[in-house]
Design a protein around this motif. Structure first.
Motif, PDB file in Angstrom:
ATOM      1  N   ASP A   1       0.860  -1.185   0.000  1.00  0.00           N
ATOM      2  CA  ASP A   1       0.000   0.000   0.000  1.00  0.00           C
ATOM      3  C   ASP A   1       0.893   1.231   0.000  1.00  0.00           C
ATOM      4  O   ASP A   1       1.953   1.238   0.620  1.00  0.00           O
ATOM      5  CB  ASP A   1      -0.880  -0.010   1.255  1.00  0.00           C
ATOM      6  CG  ASP A   1      -2.123   0.868   1.113  1.00  0.00           C
ATOM      7  OD1 ASP A   1      -2.390   1.336  -0.004  1.00  0.00           O
ATOM      8  OD2 ASP A   1      -2.801   1.080   2.120  1.00  0.00           O
TER       9      ASP A   1
ATOM     10  N   TYR B   1     -12.317  -5.093  -1.382  1.00  0.00           N
ATOM     11  CA  TYR B   1     -12.618  -3.741  -1.862  1.00  0.00           C
ATOM     12  C   TYR B   1     -13.897  -3.873  -2.688  1.00  0.00           C
ATOM     13  O   TYR B   1     -13.880  -4.354  -3.816  1.00  0.00           O
ATOM     14  CB  TYR B   1     -11.474  -3.195  -2.710  1.00  0.00           C
ATOM     15  CG  TYR B   1     -11.162  -1.742  -2.449  1.00  0.00           C
ATOM     16  CD1 TYR B   1     -12.164  -0.816  -2.227  1.00  0.00           C
ATOM     17  CD2 TYR B   1      -9.844  -1.283  -2.417  1.00  0.00           C
ATOM     18  CE1 TYR B   1     -11.883   0.519  -1.991  1.00  0.00           C
ATOM     19  CE2 TYR B   1      -9.548   0.044  -2.176  1.00  0.00           C
ATOM     20  CZ  TYR B   1     -10.564   0.934  -1.964  1.00  0.00           C
ATOM     21  OH  TYR B   1     -10.279   2.254  -1.731  1.00  0.00           O
TER      22      TYR B   1
ATOM     23  N   LYS C   1      -8.315  -0.515  -7.166  1.00  0.00           N
ATOM     24  CA  LYS C   1      -9.061  -0.838  -5.950  1.00  0.00           C
ATOM     25  C   LYS C   1      -9.265  -2.347  -5.803  1.00  0.00           C
ATOM     26  O   LYS C   1     -10.363  -2.845  -5.613  1.00  0.00           O
ATOM     27  CB  LYS C   1     -10.423  -0.129  -5.950  1.00  0.00           C
ATOM     28  CG  LYS C   1     -10.363   1.362  -6.257  1.00  0.00           C
ATOM     29  CD  LYS C   1      -9.575   2.132  -5.238  1.00  0.00           C
ATOM     30  CE  LYS C   1      -9.623   3.624  -5.521  1.00  0.00           C
ATOM     31  NZ  LYS C   1      -8.812   4.416  -4.574  1.00  0.00           N
TER      32      LYS C   1
ATOM     33  N   THR D   1      -7.267  -4.139  -3.508  1.00  0.00           N
ATOM     34  CA  THR D   1      -6.875  -4.531  -2.158  1.00  0.00           C
ATOM     35  C   THR D   1      -7.160  -3.417  -1.161  1.00  0.00           C
ATOM     36  O   THR D   1      -7.040  -2.231  -1.479  1.00  0.00           O
ATOM     37  CB  THR D   1      -5.374  -4.872  -2.094  1.00  0.00           C
ATOM     38  OG1 THR D   1      -4.615  -3.741  -2.540  1.00  0.00           O
ATOM     39  CG2 THR D   1      -5.049  -6.068  -2.975  1.00  0.00           C
ATOM     40  N   TRP D   2      -7.530  -3.823   0.051  1.00  0.00           N
ATOM     41  CA  TRP D   2      -7.725  -2.873   1.152  1.00  0.00           C
ATOM     42  C   TRP D   2      -7.025  -3.469   2.365  1.00  0.00           C
ATOM     43  O   TRP D   2      -7.439  -4.496   2.894  1.00  0.00           O
ATOM     44  CB  TRP D   2      -9.216  -2.655   1.427  1.00  0.00           C
ATOM     45  CG  TRP D   2      -9.456  -1.673   2.551  1.00  0.00           C
ATOM     46  CD1 TRP D   2      -9.353  -1.911   3.895  1.00  0.00           C
ATOM     47  CD2 TRP D   2      -9.825  -0.295   2.426  1.00  0.00           C
ATOM     48  NE1 TRP D   2      -9.628  -0.776   4.615  1.00  0.00           N
ATOM     49  CE2 TRP D   2      -9.931   0.234   3.740  1.00  0.00           C
ATOM     50  CE3 TRP D   2     -10.087   0.538   1.350  1.00  0.00           C
ATOM     51  CZ2 TRP D   2     -10.273   1.562   3.991  1.00  0.00           C
ATOM     52  CZ3 TRP D   2     -10.443   1.853   1.601  1.00  0.00           C
ATOM     53  CH2 TRP D   2     -10.530   2.356   2.899  1.00  0.00           C
TER      54      TRP D   2
ATOM     55  N   LYS E   1      -4.343   0.445   9.199  1.00  0.00           N
ATOM     56  CA  LYS E   1      -3.563   1.434   8.477  1.00  0.00           C
ATOM     57  C   LYS E   1      -2.375   1.906   9.321  1.00  0.00           C
ATOM     58  O   LYS E   1      -2.502   2.129  10.520  1.00  0.00           O
ATOM     59  CB  LYS E   1      -4.433   2.646   8.119  1.00  0.00           C
ATOM     60  CG  LYS E   1      -5.618   2.340   7.231  1.00  0.00           C
ATOM     61  CD  LYS E   1      -5.191   1.927   5.844  1.00  0.00           C
ATOM     62  CE  LYS E   1      -6.377   1.748   4.913  1.00  0.00           C
ATOM     63  NZ  LYS E   1      -5.988   1.208   3.596  1.00  0.00           N
TER      64      LYS E   1
END
Length: 412
Positions: free
Chosen positions: A210, A256, A394, A396-397, A401
């Motif tokens: 990411d 996602y 979009k 992968t999420w 974080k």
């Protein structure tokens, strides 16, 4: 061979770290970001998003905006909010969310490894988004948000990290408002530092999980500085970018999901007929979170369906075989006319962290159909990157974080 080196970070004082640490700048829209900063003036988000301290009509891409970020950062570095490490070090960064822990190594990665594709990418970047972070990094003379990197687990690296976690007290240990716990340890023992450098040097590939825009921007600033300093040695800090490296075994990717805003002059009945011809479609009494690859949850007209693509439509290609690719190729483009989901304003993407209720809310509010996806796996991400290919937008999420503002990497 990957060059992963220690650095002398600026870190927040222990008594303010929980207030300073902020979610990445790009998880908020402008209104949300301003609300966060107004509620917590110490949040690092004010530096990552300097328009938050200006009126709503302030140009967030003006020179004045980036100079505001620079001034606020320099003030924080000088007023005691931050302390500077005396010598280069590595840092262990553990995040715990819903009882699941993932532990990474905070370090600086080489811009040459990025250019030479030792550090592999799986997404395209957009020029306008790059330019924003390029100006922010260059003006602030610092990288403030780490790049999320991943590698195939090496037991030797894991052993060193686990031993330090077990034997030493963390310098930070706090739980943020969202319930995620953050812990940090310093690795400054010379033998440990050298051992970690050696182990990472044995890796042929490292992957961006990411932060593609932040990585590309940091690299471009480094290359710009090289042109400005033709006598550079390669050891200057601008040749490296702030990163946290995680072993693949500890990473979890959330889905996602997608929502489509109109029927493209077609009808819900035509849509149901299309899906029935592409695979197996069945009604569900409960919201559908797919439990296996090749299966999609569909929500339309207050009804959930479980849909499985016909096996003949699936394949082993690293990109074409992804569920998001199957949906794009067989449903979104031919039926809804969404040729490029990256630029279309008729589709929105909803991170899996928001849950299935958010998909139902969107369909009742401003969309006509929602798709809940089975999450892309970290091995699929590695396969795409190894093949030199790119995932659809979009795909992968990642959660949790990484926080910005805990580690600052100055370029000079």
């Amino acid at each position: 061979m990957a060059v992963i080196r220690p650095f002398a970070a600026y870190r927040p004082n222990r008594d303010v770290v929980s207030e300073v640490a902020a979610l990445p700048y790009d998880v908020y829209n402008r209104k949300e970001a301003k609300q966060v900063v107004q509620a917590n003036p110490k949040s690092f988000l004010r530096i990552d998003r300097p328009e938050t301290v200006h009126p709503d009509d302030f140009d967030m891409y003006s020179d004045a905006a980036y100079n505001t970020a620079k001034d606020m950062l320099n003030e924080a570095l000088q007023d005691g909010t931050y302390v500077k490490e005396e010598a280069p070090a590595y840092y262990i960064y553990e995040l715990v969310m819903d009882g699941r822990s993932q532990t990474g190594l905070v370090a600086c990665a080489s811009i040459d490894d990025y250019v030479n594709e030792v550090i592999k990418k799986h997404e395209n970047t957009r020029e306008e988004k790059e330019q924003d972070r390029i100006r922010h990094i260059d003006t602030c003379d610092a990288q403030t948000g780490p790049i999320f990197l991943a590698y195939r687990e090496q037991e030797e690296i894991s052993v060193i990290i686990r031993c330090i976690q077990q034997e030493e007290e963390p310098v930070y240990d706090f739980t943020a408002e969202d319930g995620v716990t953050h812990r940090v340890w310093i690795i400054d023992d010379e033998d440990d530092v050298l051992a970690l450098q050696k182990e990472f040097a044995s890796l042929d590939q490292i992957y961006i999980a990411d932060g593609h825009h932040r990585a590309a921007s940091a690299v471009k600033v480094g290359l710009k500085r090289r042109k400005e300093h033709p006598d550079y040695s390669g050891n200057e800090e601008f040749n490296f970018f702030l990163s946290v490296l995680f072993p693949d075994s500890e990473l979890a990717i959330l889905p996602y999901n997608r929502v489509v805003k109109d029927w493209n002059q077609k009808s819900p009945e035509e849509f149901i007929n299309l899906l029935s011809g592409l695979g197996t479609l069945s009604k569900s009494e409960a919201a559908v979170q797919p439990e296996e690859k090749g299966t999609v949850g569909v929500y339309v007209k207050d009804q959930w369906y479980t849909f499985s693509f016909d096996p003949e439509l699936r394949n082993d290609d690293p990109v074409e075989g992804l569920d998001v690719s199957l949906l794009q190729k067989h449903v979104l483009e031919p039926f809804f006319g969404i040729g490029d989901p990256r630029t279309s304003d008729r589709i929105d993407f909803v991170g899996g962290i928001r849950g299935l209720k958010e998909l139902e809310r969107r369909v009742s509010d401003d969309a006509v159909v929602a798709f809940s996806m089975y999450p892309t796996s970290i091995s699929e991400l590695f396969s795409v990157a190894d093949a030199g290919l790119l995932m659809p937008p979009k795909s992968t999420w990642f959660e949790p974080k990484l926080r910005s503002g805990i580690f600052i990497h100055k370029l000079t």
